[in-house]
Design a protein around this motif. Structure first.
Motif, PDB file in Angstrom:
ATOM      1  N   ASN A 297      -4.127   1.129  -2.997  1.00  0.00           N
ATOM      2  CA  ASN A 297      -3.864  -0.293  -3.167  1.00  0.00           C
ATOM      3  C   ASN A 297      -2.976  -0.480  -4.396  1.00  0.00           C
ATOM      4  O   ASN A 297      -3.331  -0.077  -5.495  1.00  0.00           O
ATOM      5  CB  ASN A 297      -5.206  -1.024  -3.325  1.00  0.00           C
TER       6      ASN A 297
ATOM      7  N   ILE B  73       0.831  -1.186   0.000  1.00  0.00           N
ATOM      8  CA  ILE B  73       0.000   0.000   0.000  1.00  0.00           C
ATOM      9  C   ILE B  73       0.869   1.240   0.000  1.00  0.00           C
ATOM     10  O   ILE B  73       1.949   1.253   0.564  1.00  0.00           O
ATOM     11  CB  ILE B  73      -0.932  -0.049   1.238  1.00  0.00           C
TER      12      ILE B  73
ATOM     13  N   THR C 266      -2.250  -3.010  -6.216  1.00  0.00           N
ATOM     14  CA  THR C 266      -2.713  -3.832  -7.333  1.00  0.00           C
ATOM     15  C   THR C 266      -3.918  -3.228  -8.040  1.00  0.00           C
ATOM     16  O   THR C 266      -3.950  -3.129  -9.257  1.00  0.00           O
ATOM     17  CB  THR C 266      -3.038  -5.263  -6.863  1.00  0.00           C
ATOM     18  N   SER C 267      -4.900  -2.775  -7.262  1.00  0.00           N
ATOM     19  CA  SER C 267      -6.129  -2.283  -7.888  1.00  0.00           C
ATOM     20  C   SER C 267      -6.080  -0.786  -8.181  1.00  0.00           C
ATOM     21  O   SER C 267      -6.916  -0.275  -8.905  1.00  0.00           O
ATOM     22  CB  SER C 267      -7.318  -2.570  -6.975  1.00  0.00           C
TER      23      SER C 267
HETATM   24  C1  NAG Z   1      -6.173  -4.577  -3.133  1.00  0.00           C
HETATM   25  O1  NAG Z   1      -7.003  -4.802  -4.244  1.00  0.00           O
HETATM   26  C2  NAG Z   1      -7.121  -6.187  -4.554  1.00  0.00           C
HETATM   27  C3  NAG Z   1      -7.868  -6.307  -5.866  1.00  0.00           C
HETATM   28  O2  NAG Z   1      -9.047  -5.537  -5.844  1.00  0.00           O
HETATM   29  C4  NAG Z   1      -7.836  -6.864  -3.392  1.00  0.00           C
HETATM   30  O3  NAG Z   1      -7.969  -8.256  -3.667  1.00  0.00           O
HETATM   31  C5  NAG Z   1      -6.998  -6.670  -2.123  1.00  0.00           C
HETATM   32  O4  NAG Z   1      -7.689  -7.189  -1.016  1.00  0.00           O
HETATM   33  C6  NAG Z   1      -6.709  -5.219  -1.883  1.00  0.00           C
HETATM   34  N1  NAG Z   1      -5.720  -5.109  -0.806  1.00  0.00           N
HETATM   35  C7  NAG Z   1      -5.895  -4.353   0.265  1.00  0.00           C
HETATM   36  C8  NAG Z   1      -4.772  -4.365   1.258  1.00  0.00           C
HETATM   37  O5  NAG Z   1      -6.893  -3.672   0.431  1.00  0.00           O
END
Ligand code: NAG
Ligand code: NAG
Ligand code: NAG
Ligand code: NAG
Ligand code: NAG
Ligand code: NAG
Ligand code: NAG
Ligand code: NAG
Ligand code: NAG
Ligand code: NAG
Length: 234
Positions: free
Chosen positions: A128, A104, A130-131
């Motif tokens: 986040n 993060i 990844t997203s």
């Molecule tokens: C970040 O985003 C991914 C994909 O949407 C999700 O699976 C994941 O839980 C998120 N991570 C956090 C730390 O919020």
């Protein structure tokens, strides 16, 4: 009684933060003057900017961020003084992260509300990796100052309790990310990363995490010794 207290609080908030909005974890400086320039870059503060070497005091196309680490280590961690300047009709943001691709990023966001005469406001969000999703965070920020001139947003603030341990444990290296995005009504639109720094030592922003300044001091010393001996030999 309650009403009096609320009025008092409201008066204090209006006095402390004219023209800005905030929440409990944010506190604004009384003096709104914001001067951001390259003075001290690479010496006392770490600077990151695009285009290369641009000066935010001279060029309005410059997206600029700087970080200065305090010399005294508070029990909760190093205090950083952060500066941010850039051109956006929405927001500009500076992020702290151990790894731009993992975990993060703590984002500090300076925003202008163009539907309200470019009114300045400030938010903290977690991004986040990844997203690229943004969620509000409660990161404490002090001494926030911000101005908006045309589309140029300038802000500076102090982060007390930089907590990278909630990102990845036992690491004192951090990368700085700069970027911008639009404001969609009351929400921050997608954050576009413009650039990411090399890993930095959080308690000493000017050095890299590997302590290269120490090494370069050693190299300088070595060079002067060599010069001396060459001079003596001559
Ligand atoms: C970040 O985003 C991914 C994909 O949407 C999700 O699976 C994941 O839980 C998120 N991570 C956090 C730390 O919020
Ligand atoms: C605000 O800060 C500027 C620059 O440091 C200074 O010149 C000015 O006197 C300050 N104003 C107030 C009201 O403190
Ligand atoms: C550069 O910025 C610093 C604060 O970061 C300020 O004290 C100084 O006066 C500025 N210099 C110029 C030439 O504006
Ligand atoms: C500002 O930056 C732009 C883009 O790099 C460049 O074309 C321009 O010459 C710069 N202006 C000044 C005054 O430095
Ligand atoms: C600032 O950004 C706006 C869009 O937000 C753009 O139209 C304008 O050309 C930019 N100005 C400079 C000086 O980069
Ligand atoms: C902000 O942080 C810097 C670096 O730790 C420190 O030198 C400065 O005094 C702080 N500013 C305020 C107003 O506390
Ligand atoms: C840092 O974050 C972790 C995880 O969120 C938390 O457990 C810890 O108390 C925080 N440390 C400080 C000094 O706030
Ligand atoms: C921006 O200003 C408009 C008009 O005052 C207001 O309706 C809107 O809620 C503001 N947006 C934010 C994020 O404060
Ligand atoms: C980071 O900087 C601090 C203060 O200058 C120093 O004590 C520490 O050893 C440095 N850490 C690394 C990993 O270089
Ligand atoms: C690609 C990547 O590094 N994903 C990481 C994003 O952050 C989460 C939560 O911190 C990790 O679990 C992923 O591995």
């Amino acid at each position: 009684m309650e009403r009096v207290l609320i009025l008092l609080v409201a008066t204090v908030v209006v006095f402390v933060a004219p023209g800005v909005q905030g929440t409990a974890h944010l506190s604004f400086a009384v003096n709104g003057t914001v001067l951001i320039n390259r003075t001290g870059c690479g010496v006392s503060k770490f600077c990151l900017e695009t285009p290369t070497d641009c000066n935010p005091a001279e060029n309005s196309t410059c997206l600029f961020g700087s970080a200065l680490a305090g010399t005294t280590m508070a029990p909760s961690g190093t205090e950083l003084a952060l500066q941010l300047s850039g051109n956006s009709s929405g927001y500009i943001a500076l992020g702290l992260t151990p790894d731009a691709d993992q975990g993060i990023t703590q984002l500090f966001v300076c925003i202008q509300n163009s539907s309200d005469n470019g009114r300045f406001f400030f938010r903290t969000v977690d991004r986040n990796n990844t997203s690229n999703g943004l969620t509000p965070s409660e990161t404490r920020v002090r001494e926030i100052r911000g101005t908006v001139t045309g589309d140029i947003i300038r802000c500076e603030f102090n982060v007390t309790n930089v907590n990278v341990s909630n990102i990845r444990m036992s690491q004192d290296t951090v990368r700085i990310i700069l970027g911008s995005g639009p404001l969609d009504g009351a929400n921050l639109g997608p954050f576009a990363v413009a650039l990411t720094s090399r890993p930095l030592n959080i308690s000493n922003m000017v050095d890299t995490a590997a302590g290269s300044a120490l090494q370069s001091h050693a190299v300088l010393l070595l060079l002067s010794l060599i010069t001396l001996s060459v001079l003596k030999a001559a």
